[in-house]
Write a protein that holds these residues in place. Structure first.
Motif: not given
Ligand SMILES: C[S@@+](CC[C@H](N)C(=O)[O-])C[C@H]1O[C@@H](n2cnc3c(N)ncnc32)[C@H](O)[C@@H]1O
Length: 545
Positions: A243-251
């Motif tokens: 599990n890698k740090r993800g990102k915001f897609n929209g909110n």
């Protein structure tokens, strides 16, 4: 007393190279660095000599002996080990391998990919990866019409398809044996080998193996079986999710998940991958064919022998049997050089770990004669049994080795008793300790001991078989006076080095004291490090960073 080079100096001189090319085709535990093994073979034997490894594992020493024009004798109780060694060395025309692969591809690719079909907006794609959390399908990856990797949520059809498979309905061979119960390697006796795979992947694997078994040409059949066993780990439920740090897609926050790899033992993580078996197989095949092409141009030829005498006109004798039973049949003074890395106590129960491979290969396995300490109670393999059997094999090595010839033992233990037993084993033999060194692990080795005190290298003890042994017994040193000697060795090491890890200090103290035919208990050395040097070592290491 003459001191050897500092450990860090030694490490610079003898750096273990990583396994690339032919050495990366198949996993095995505790593979030794080929370049260092080659150095030993070159140093202690001559061309055309007979080099023996009675615990040859994946055959690194055997390959190096052949590549340096020696005759190699490899023994291992593990059928998978002998199979891997033999396939690592097999020289097959690459074109023949490629043609056979095309035929397998024609027969299998489409059918196997259908097992993973994914439908989106009326279009059909092939699923590549599925993430499961226990019994729930959580995520699905597939490649779209533009070749783009899509990560999506599974729909009810995906789940339905995945769950439509059952082990009972698999029409081809798959392994039904139960694992031995050994919590050290996460093996549970209620578990069957096939349960290491999802029912869908077990089906795909059995289908593929069935196709491989129909190959008429024995050499090609074996090579593709080798490719098959090399595929098994990544096709199993043992592949964890990173599990890698993800990102915001929209909110919406999206986690990023990456493919881990199968680690030692039979640990099935709570969250695990199910990877498309055909894709796993192709990936492995690509690595193997690349290596086989490189290998084809190497200057060697394999001529198999059926017995030791045959080696006059051939160069390779491989035996899947216990070392003791096999060596008993060898005449006295018949071997020019022995190099071996025996099983190390309870570190790795090879036959239990190899069950996944041996059962798919339908091999019969002699568990009784394995030299090992196993937590699996039903096996009755304890330290006493291990010491007795290993001692008997070392006595046989002493007998079959020619006088004035050498025996290199690769050894790794942090346990006082194991060291003492080793020194007792050679006491009454004609083997005299000539040389001691340390051997680093390859960076990509599956076995890395990362505990603070873990040994990050092996010891190499080279003995010479002498005609008459002088009184050179190794003395165990204990008590306060001897602690002063340990202290002075550690002082010496710290003066010569600008960084110091515990294992390096241990290596240095043991190597140097053994040179003087003395031995300190490892626990004594460790307690001196803790009581007298902890602060200084911390300071030294901080200065480096
Ligand atoms: C430390 S590993 C050798 C690894 C090898 N050096 C390599 O580079 O791959 C020890 C080997 O001893 C084998 N073994 C255990 N008991 C044995 C026995 N009684 N006779 C022969 N081999 C045995 C195991 O199957 C294992 O492959």
């Amino acid at each position: 007393m003459e001191h050897a080079a500092s450990t860090t100096e030694l490490e610079r001189q003898f750096v273990a190279e990583s396994y690339t090319g032919i050495y990366s085709m198949h996993k095995y535990w505790s593979k030794k660095p080929f370049n260092l093994i080659r150095n030993f073979i070159l140093k202690y034997s001559n061309e055309n000599d007979v080099v023996l490894d009675p615990f040859c594992g994946s055959g690194i020493s055997i390959i190096e002996a052949i590549l340096t024009n020696r005759k190699a004798v490899g023994i291992d109780i593990n059928p998978a080990a002998i199979f891997i060694t033999s396939e690592m060395l097999a020289k097959i025309t690459p074109k023949e391998i490629e043609n056979e692969f095309s035929r397998i591809q024609n027969d299998c690719e489409k059918k196997m990919n259908e097992l993973y079909h994914v439908e989106r907006n009326g279009k059909t794609f092939v699923g590549t990866h599925y993430i499961w959390a226990e019994d729930n399908l959580k995520e699905i990856w597939y490649v779209n019409e533009n070749g783009k990797k899509i990560i999506g949520n599974p729909n009810s059809d995906d789940t339905k398809l995945a769950k439509s498979f059952s082990y009972e309905n698999i029409p081809y061979y798959y392994p039904k044996a139960k694992l031995f119960h050994n919590s050290r390697i996460n093996a549970n006796s209620n578990m069957h080998v096939y349960e290491l795979f999802t029912p869908r992947n077990a089906y795909a694997l059995s289908f593929l193996l069935n196709r491989i078994e129909s190959i008429k040409n024995q050499e090609l059949k074996n090579l593709f079986k080798f490719c098959f066993t090399a595929t098994l780990g990544q096709a199993s439920k043992m592949v964890f999710v990173i599990n890698k740090r993800g990102k915001f897609n929209g909110n919406k926050y999206q986690e990023k998940k990456e493919v881990g790899s199968w680690v030692i033992g039979y640990w099935i993580p709570k969250e695990n991958f199910e990877i498309n078996v055909w894709n796993c197989f192709v990936l492995r095949y690509k690595r193997i064919i690349k290596a086989k092409k490189e290998q084809y141009n190497l200057d060697y030829e394999i001529k198999l022998a059926d017995n030791l005498k045959d080696l006059k006109d051939s160069n390779l004798f491989l035996i899947n049997n216990s070392a003791l039973t096999t060596l008993k049949q060898f005449p006295d003074d018949s071997i020019d050089y022995v190099i071996t890395d025996p099983p190390h106590g309870n570190r790795l129960p090879y036959l239990e770990l190899s069950m996944m491979w041996n059962e798919w290969l339908r091999k019969t396995v002699n568990y009784d004669d394995e030299i090992v300490v196993s937590e699996a109670r039903e096996r009755g393999k304890n330290l006493e049994n291990y010491n007795i059997l290993l001692g008997k094999v070392i006595a046989e090595i002493d007998r079959v080795l020619k006088p004035d010839h050498y025996f290199t033992l690769v050894f790794n233990s942090l346990d006082d008793e194991t060291w003492q037993n080793l020194l007792t084993m050679v006491k009454d033999l004609r083997l005299e300790l000539q040389n001691i060194g340390t051997m680093g692990y390859s960076a990509t080795s599956v076995v890395q001991d990362n505990r603070r005190r873990g040994l990050k290298s092996d010891f190499t003890l080279t003995f010479k078989k002498v005609k008459i042994k002088q009184n050179l017994e190794i003395k165990l040193l204990e008590g306060e006076i001897e602690k002063t000697k340990v202290k002075s060795l550690i002082e010496n090491f710290l003066t010569m080095n600008n960084k110091a890890e515990t294992y390096q200090i241990l290596n240095y103290v043991i190597t140097n004291s053994l040179k003087d035919k003395k031995f300190f208990r490892l626990t004594d050395v460790l307690s001196v490090i803790d009581s007298d040097f902890e602060g200084r070592i911390k300071q030294l290491n901080q200065e480096v960073h």
